[in-house]
Design a protein around this motif. Structure first.
Motif, mmCIF file in Angstrom:
data_model
loop_
_atom_site.group_PDB
_atom_site.id
_atom_site.type_symbol
_atom_site.label_atom_id
_atom_site.label_comp_id
_atom_site.label_asym_id
_atom_site.label_seq_id
_atom_site.Cartn_x
_atom_site.Cartn_y
_atom_site.Cartn_z
ATOM 1 N N HIS A 1 25.635 14.731 32.454
ATOM 2 C CA HIS A 1 25.766 13.300 32.750
ATOM 3 C C HIS A 1 26.281 13.138 34.179
ATOM 4 O O HIS A 1 27.147 13.896 34.619
ATOM 5 N N PRO A 2 25.797 12.154 34.912
ATOM 6 C CA PRO A 2 26.261 11.963 36.301
ATOM 7 C C PRO A 2 27.729 11.580 36.405
ATOM 8 O O PRO A 2 28.343 11.760 37.468
ATOM 9 N N ASN A 3 28.311 11.041 35.335
ATOM 10 C CA ASN A 3 29.723 10.662 35.371
ATOM 11 C C ASN A 3 30.661 11.800 35.003
ATOM 12 O O ASN A 3 31.872 11.615 34.959
ATOM 13 N N LEU A 4 30.108 12.970 34.727
ATOM 14 C CA LEU A 4 30.927 14.115 34.343
ATOM 15 C C LEU A 4 31.117 15.046 35.537
ATOM 16 O O LEU A 4 30.149 15.535 36.116
ATOM 17 N N LEU A 5 32.365 15.297 35.902
ATOM 18 C CA LEU A 5 32.702 16.223 36.989
ATOM 19 C C LEU A 5 33.388 17.448 36.378
ATOM 20 O O LEU A 5 34.426 17.321 35.724
ATOM 21 N N VAL A 6 32.797 18.625 36.577
ATOM 22 C CA VAL A 6 33.340 19.860 36.011
ATOM 23 C C VAL A 6 34.001 20.671 37.129
ATOM 24 O O VAL A 6 33.374 20.951 38.154
ATOM 25 N N ILE A 7 35.253 21.035 36.928
ATOM 26 C CA ILE A 7 36.039 21.747 37.936
ATOM 27 C C ILE A 7 36.677 22.978 37.299
ATOM 28 O O ILE A 7 37.095 22.942 36.137
ATOM 29 N N ASN A 8 36.738 24.051 38.074
ATOM 30 C CA ASN A 8 37.463 25.246 37.642
ATOM 31 C C ASN A 8 38.811 25.274 38.374
ATOM 32 O O ASN A 8 38.912 25.817 39.478
ATOM 33 N N PRO A 9 39.846 24.684 37.784
ATOM 34 C CA PRO A 9 41.135 24.603 38.492
ATOM 35 C C PRO A 9 41.801 25.957 38.685
ATOM 36 O O PRO A 9 42.599 26.144 39.602
ATOM 37 N N TRP A 10 41.486 26.922 37.830
ATOM 38 C CA TRP A 10 42.118 28.232 37.925
ATOM 39 C C TRP A 10 41.564 29.028 39.104
ATOM 40 O O TRP A 10 42.231 29.883 39.642
ATOM 41 N N GLU A 11 40.344 28.706 39.500
ATOM 42 C CA GLU A 11 39.770 29.347 40.681
ATOM 43 C C GLU A 11 40.239 28.663 41.954
ATOM 44 O O GLU A 11 40.367 29.295 43.005
ATOM 45 N N ILE A 12 40.548 27.383 41.857
ATOM 46 C CA ILE A 12 40.974 26.604 43.016
ATOM 47 C C ILE A 12 42.272 27.147 43.613
ATOM 48 O O ILE A 12 42.469 27.141 44.830
ATOM 49 N N VAL A 13 43.157 27.647 42.753
ATOM 50 C CA VAL A 13 44.492 28.029 43.232
ATOM 51 C C VAL A 13 44.518 29.402 43.909
ATOM 52 O O VAL A 13 45.481 29.721 44.617
ATOM 53 N N THR A 14 43.488 30.220 43.704
ATOM 54 C CA THR A 14 43.543 31.587 44.239
ATOM 55 C C THR A 14 43.621 31.659 45.765
ATOM 56 O O THR A 14 44.316 32.542 46.288
ATOM 57 N N PRO A 15 42.946 30.782 46.526
ATOM 58 C CA PRO A 15 43.122 30.860 47.990
ATOM 59 C C PRO A 15 44.566 30.660 48.435
ATOM 60 O O PRO A 15 45.004 31.287 49.413
ATOM 61 N N ASP A 16 45.317 29.817 47.727
ATOM 62 C CA ASP A 16 46.725 29.606 48.082
ATOM 63 C C ASP A 16 47.544 30.872 47.849
ATOM 64 O O ASP A 16 48.451 31.188 48.628
ATOM 65 N N ILE A 17 47.239 31.594 46.779
ATOM 66 C CA ILE A 17 47.967 32.836 46.510
ATOM 67 C C ILE A 17 47.652 33.882 47.573
ATOM 68 O O ILE A 17 48.545 34.587 48.061
ATOM 69 N N VAL A 18 46.382 33.978 47.955
ATOM 70 C CA VAL A 18 45.989 34.945 48.979
ATOM 71 C C VAL A 18 46.615 34.577 50.325
ATOM 72 O O VAL A 18 47.052 35.457 51.074
ATOM 73 N N ARG A 19 46.695 33.284 50.617
ATOM 74 C CA ARG A 19 47.355 32.859 51.857
ATOM 75 C C ARG A 19 48.840 33.250 51.838
ATOM 76 O O ARG A 19 49.404 33.623 52.872
ATOM 77 N N ALA A 20 49.466 33.156 50.666
ATOM 78 C CA ALA A 20 50.868 33.564 50.555
ATOM 79 C C ALA A 20 51.016 35.072 50.787
ATOM 80 O O ALA A 20 52.019 35.525 51.341
ATOM 81 N N LEU A 21 50.022 35.844 50.380
ATOM 82 C CA LEU A 21 50.056 37.286 50.641
ATOM 83 C C LEU A 21 49.988 37.579 52.137
ATOM 84 O O LEU A 21 50.673 38.472 52.638
ATOM 85 N N LYS A 22 49.160 36.822 52.834
ATOM 86 C CA LYS A 22 48.909 37.083 54.248
ATOM 87 C C LYS A 22 49.890 36.396 55.190
ATOM 88 O O LYS A 22 49.910 36.702 56.391
ATOM 89 N N ALA A 23 50.670 35.462 54.675
ATOM 90 C CA ALA A 23 51.556 34.681 55.539
ATOM 91 C C ALA A 23 52.579 35.580 56.235
ATOM 92 O O ALA A 23 53.145 36.483 55.623
#
Length: 380
Positions: free
Chosen positions: A97-119
């Motif tokens: 349906h066009p009104n349905l937005l599907v998001i993977n929130p658990w994948e969204i957070v991984t760049p922040d964790i990797v940035r914390a590793l590299k900071a």
């Protein structure tokens, strides 16, 4: 303006906290995956007819899918945002349906964790950045088998010495001398060359060569088989002392942990996973990719020792329990004081206190990051 939130867990709580400051929010009763009718009833009780948006963010994919289907059945014109960790289902459900937005929130957070590793280190006492090594050091199974290597080297030395001896004592050319030694060592005995009329020293060396060959074959192959069987058992259970250097230890193979491992692997980090549940849904996939896994309790100090935490560049504890994450981080820091520790902490105040009092400088609330990302994506 009524916003409905279906689901339980940290992500739903964070989303409610962000939305409640500006909008009316109602939580939908939790429903166990099964028939669709109870999901429809729960949405009706939450007054879906008056709602302007629905967020489906349960920790279970099956419940999220059924909530979304029930909502589309009751109010197909309603804007629905659904969390889903199964990447294979995302494009199929997005097309419903066009009104349905599907998001993977658990994948969204991984760049922040990797940035914390590299900071870079934030203070003089903070741990150094954990960057991907330029060259991954690999330890083959043979390097760890000193006994097998010594036995093989000793036997090769005996064969070489015997070849030299028979070359001179029996007046044989080098190839023939080697051939003769090999036939003795394998007790083949073709009879084309014998020691019947040779010196006593030659006969004694022949006896030593044959007995040594039998003893070597028996001991070497028994040790080899034992090592192969032990290795397979260790690989299945992960209970062995790993010989990694510069790796990142990921504790917890939930949805966040799985996507973090995938991200780290894509960025060329050597990774080792510690997971408590032997029936974890992601274990088979991780093992198929050749990533070492330990089935063990990461809060036990000996588990971290076996994971070579003293040689690791970082530990990322992403279990769904603040106290467990804290215990893992403190144990890792006790063994390796300069290691970078990344902790998944739900409560923001707890994270602040950890930074100030326990030298844990990198604490991340994955639910807060995911909740904010969901709202930002919906606003686009």
């Amino acid at each position: 303006m009524l916003i409905l939130i279906a689901g339980s867990g940290h992500l739903a709580d964070r989303l409610e906290a962000l939305l409640r400051s500006t909008r009316a929010v109602a939580r939908v009763d939790a429903v166990h995956p099964g028939p669709l009718a109870p999901f429809e009833d729960a949405l009706e009780r939450a007054n879906i007819r008056a709602a302007t948006a629905l967020y489906v963010v349960d920790d279970r994919d099956a419940a999220n899918v059924q909530f979304a289907l029930a909502a589309l059945k009751v109010r197909p014109e309603l804007t629905i945002t659904m969390a889903l960790s199964n990447a294979g289902l995302v494009p199929h459900l997005q097309a419903l349906h066009p009104n349905l937005l599907v998001i993977n929130p658990w994948e969204i957070v991984t760049p922040d964790i990797v940035r914390a590793l590299k900071a870079p280190a934030s203070t003089a006492v903070a741990s150094a950045a954990a960057l991907p090594p330029s060259r991954i050091r690999r330890h083959t199974w043979m390097r760890g088998s000193v006994v097998l290597m010594v036995l093989a080297a000793a036997f090769a030395t005996l064969l070489a010495s015997a070849t030299v001896f028979f070359h001179y004592s029996e007046q044989l050319d080098w190839i023939t001398a080697l051939y003769f030694v090999v036939t003795m060592a394998t007790t083949t005995g073709f009879g084309d060359i014998t020691l019947r009329t040779s010196s006593v020293a030659a006969k004694l060396l022949g006896i030593v060569t044959m007995i040594s060959a039998i003893a070597f074959a028996s001991v070497f192959f028994s040790l080899l088989v034992d090592r192969i069987v032990a290795r397979r058992t260790e690989n299945i259970l992960g209970r062995r002392r790993h010989r990694l250097v510069g790796h990142v230890i990921v504790c917890g193979l939930g949805r966040v942990g799985y996507h973090l491992v995938e991200r780290l692997r894509a960025e060329k980090y050597p990774v080792l996973v510690i997971e408590r549940d032997a029936d974890n849904q992601f274990l088979a996939t991780i093992r198929e990719k050749g990533i070492p896994v330990m089935i063990a309790d990461a809060t036990v100090a000996n588990t971290l020792v076996n994971a070579a935490v003293d040689q690791a560049s970082a530990v990322a504890s992403v279990v769904n329990d603040d106290l467990v994450s804290l215990e893992v981080g403190l144990n890792a820091r006790a063994i390796h004081p300069r290691i970078r520790v990344i902790l998944r902490i739900f409560d923001g105040d707890t994270a602040t206190e950890l930074r100030q009092r326990l030298n844990i400088h990198y604490t991340i609330s994955t639910s807060a990051i995911a909740a904010q990302a969901i709202l930002e994506r919906e606003a686009r």
